[in-house]
Design an enzyme around this catalytic site. Structure first.
Site, PDB file in Angstrom:
ATOM      1  CG  ASP A 129     -30.614  26.988 -28.297  1.00  0.00           C
ATOM      2  OD1 ASP A 129     -30.860  28.209 -28.346  1.00  0.00           O
ATOM      3  OD2 ASP A 129     -30.126  26.448 -27.290  1.00  0.00           O
ATOM      4  N   GLY A 174     -19.631  12.869 -19.602  1.00  0.00           N
ATOM      5  CA  GLY A 174     -19.973  13.158 -18.215  1.00  0.00           C
ATOM      6  C   GLY A 174     -21.046  12.242 -17.661  1.00  0.00           C
ATOM      7  NE  ARG A 186     -14.788  16.637 -22.659  1.00  0.00           N
ATOM      8  CZ  ARG A 186     -16.114  16.685 -22.597  1.00  0.00           C
ATOM      9  NH1 ARG A 186     -16.844  16.439 -23.670  1.00  0.00           N
ATOM     10  NH2 ARG A 186     -16.726  16.976 -21.474  1.00  0.00           N
ATOM     11  CB  SER A 237     -31.362  24.179 -24.020  1.00  0.00           C
ATOM     12  OG  SER A 237     -30.538  24.861 -24.923  1.00  0.00           O
ATOM     13  NE  ARG A 290     -19.831  12.873 -26.521  1.00  0.00           N
ATOM     14  CZ  ARG A 290     -20.442  12.749 -25.351  1.00  0.00           C
ATOM     15  NH1 ARG A 290     -19.767  12.944 -24.233  1.00  0.00           N
ATOM     16  NH2 ARG A 290     -21.724  12.420 -25.275  1.00  0.00           N
ATOM     17  CD  GLU A 342     -19.718  25.466 -24.676  1.00  0.00           C
ATOM     18  OE1 GLU A 342     -19.117  24.537 -24.134  1.00  0.00           O
ATOM     19  OE2 GLU A 342     -20.948  25.606 -24.631  1.00  0.00           O
ATOM     20  CB  ALA A 343     -17.566  24.543 -31.661  1.00  0.00           C
TER      21      ALA A 343
END
Length: 548
Positions: free
Chosen positions: A280, A505, A502, A67, A511, A374-375
């Site tokens: 992207d 992962g 949060r 990606s 963050r 998503e943003a």
């Protein structure tokens, strides 16, 4: 089958042996790391894809891509029969199979077969595609050797965008009701829908101009947009730049770069009044931007896209007077002004899920028409079967006033224009251009539907990220409770203050997202929250600083 398993073991120990003990997890984006470390995983995922196909009794898709990651990275993800992400319990199987020793591959395969009760005599079929990274060809070969161990049927589509791969998988498994499972079928479906919505006599209403400049991130989307243009009959003039002819994939360009750096991509000649869009590397994210008369950069990210799409769909539903539940799914990282615009100005239901497309997609299916973005610009619209039936019946009801039928017919055509399987830069771009054309808006008018609240995103190193546990939507901490209490106290001191934390992962990092009415207040609140996180997390290294 014993012979095949013997061949699997031989290849796993020799040609595709595991070179590193580093654990790699199958996440929302599948496996993603340095291309040099993926060969054994590709081989093993070829085996797993066949098992998944036999288990589902359907065609399974596989995309080789990283990606928006740098060109030296690569990855692989499996796509389920309706073009959706791999089921969570099979993510566990993928991680387990990828990380066992070479001699344990056969044992894990047998375990999966037994636990999932897979009939190994069942036929299987795999659709494979890849992005334009130099490493993708070699990795695809390793994957197909795994597929061949079980003598499965497969079709190698070569270079495709990720959303195209999702599209052809869904087409194949719906007996082509969703569309033709080919690249040309994809262009034909989107092109026909786009031109139908434009009308037989394309015009330029209001402020809208049918010209667009695309930053293709030097990715696979560049070539595909050039092919798509042949199906648009000059209704939209798209100039494709950063097309890979002389640039590096995702390097200082593309949707992720523009969004995270909040700056212009390289390789684009900038002009006031022009409308710019960035994809992207594998063309599943999209953001718009422009330069105003004062040479100021303005970004229109996933939040602004979600708001535009929600307005258009709400207007059409109101005209039709259809009793369908419209919802917009966002994440905690969506700007507070966007949520307020959707819920208060438009009167559309807003839901919040954890970060990760699979969470948003799942929640969106709970609505008759679910919008999710998503943003970062990854998103789409999902129509339930009930919604499609109601819209179709309304469009064909000659007893209704013409304006209601026309609005319903537009909704029918939108169903064909939108790639409901996954976020799709190309499909989303055509949807956005359709809406702007319909409203007669330029990009600046779209940008001004609301003003983003000032925000910051920081990260704080901690000793153990596992002590930070959040609610499902990730907006509040369950543990440590004293940290959430401290954040509540701090936020209460600031006008329109909002802050949540949060854990990463993958790293021992927390963050910290912060919003407030002014940039000065954002900086003060963010620093105060970061200090609390640092102290409670017993952080290591330097004091936290703003990173994005």
């Amino acid at each position: 089958m014993d012979t095949s398993f013997a061949h699997v073991t031989e290849l796993a120990k020799t040609k595709y042996h595991r070179k590193s003990d580093r654990y790699i997890n199958y996440g929302t984006a599948g496996f993603r790391t340095k291309a040099a470390d993926l060969t054994h995983i590709m081989f093993r995922m070829g085996l797993l894809a066949v098992l998944r196909s036999k288990y589902k009794k359907a065609t399974i898709g596989v995309m080789i891509t990283a990606s928006h990651n740098p060109v030296e990275d690569n990855g692989i993800k499996l796509v389920d029969p309706m073009g959706e992400m791999l089921a969570a319990n099979w993510e566990h199987y993928a991680s387990e199979l990828a990380n066992v020793t070479d001699s344990e591959v056969k044992t894990v395969l047998n375990k999966i077969i037994q636990e999932a009760t897979i009939d190994m005599s069942e036929k299987s079929n795999i659709f494979l595609a890849r992005d334009n990274r130099p490493s993708s060809v070699t990795l695809a070969s390793a994957f197909l050797e795994g597929v061949s161990c079980f003598k499965s049927h497969f079709h190698d589509f070569g270079e495709m965008t990720t959303p195209m791969l999702h599209y052809v998988v869904r087409c194949e498994n719906t007996q082509k009701r969703y569309g033709k499972p080919t690249e040309d079928g994809y262009y034909e479906k989107l092109g026909e829908a786009f031109l139908k919505l434009r009308g037989s006599k394309p015009s330029c209403p209001g402020l809208y101009k049918p010209r667009l400049i695309l930053d293709a991130a030097n990715g696979v989307g560049a070539e595909k947009v050039c092919l798509l243009k042949h199906h648009l009959n000059d209704a939209l003039d798209i100039e494709v730049l950063n097309d890979g002819s002389d640039g590096i994939l995702n390097h200082e360009c593309g949707a992720d770069f523009v969004k995270t750096r909040q700056k212009l991509p390289t390789g684009l000649p900038l002009k006031v009044g022009d409308r710019y869009v960035s994809f992207d590397g594998d063309a599943d994210r999209i953001v718009y931007f422009y330069i105003d008369k004062n040479s100021k950069f303005h970004l229109l990210d996933g939040d602004k896209i979600a708001c535009l799409v929600a307005k258009y769909l709400k207007d059409l539903l109101n005209t039709c007077e259809l009793d369908l539940k419209l919802g917009n799914v966002l994440t905690a990282y969506s700007n507070g002004s966007a949520k307020e615009y959707i819920s208060k100005t438009l009167g559309v239901d807003v839901a919040c899920t954890p970060t990760g497309v699979k969470h948003l997609h799942h929640k969106a299916t709970e609505y008759d028409i679910g919008i999710y973005f998503e943003a970062n610009g990854h998103g789409t619209v999902i129509f339930s079967g009930h919604a499609e039936d109601v819209i179709l019946n309304t469009a064909g009801n000659t007893e209704l006033p013409i304006e209601k039928r026309v609005a319903a017919q537009k909704l029918c055509t939108l169903v064909d224009l939108i790639n409901q399987a996954v976020g799709d830069s190309i499909s989303d771009m055509l949807l956005i251009e359709t809406i702007l054309h319909s409203l007669g808006w330029d990009v600046e008018k779209w940008s001004n539907i609301y003003q983003d609240r000032p925000y910051s995103l920081c990260q704080v190193k901690v000793k153990d990220k596992s002590i930070f546990k959040t609610t499902f939507d990730e907006q509040r901490l369950i543990e440590p409770k004293e940290l959430q209490d401290a954040i509540d106290e701090l936020v209460a001191k600031y006008t329109e203050g909002r802050s949540f934390v949060r854990a990463s992962g993958t790293e021992d990092i927390v963050r910290v997202y912060t919003e407030a009415k002014s940039l000065d207040e954002v900086k003060q609140l963010s620093f105060a929250v970061c200090e609390k996180v640092y102290d409670i997390g017993h952080g290591v290294g330097d004091r936290p600083v703003r990173s994005a």
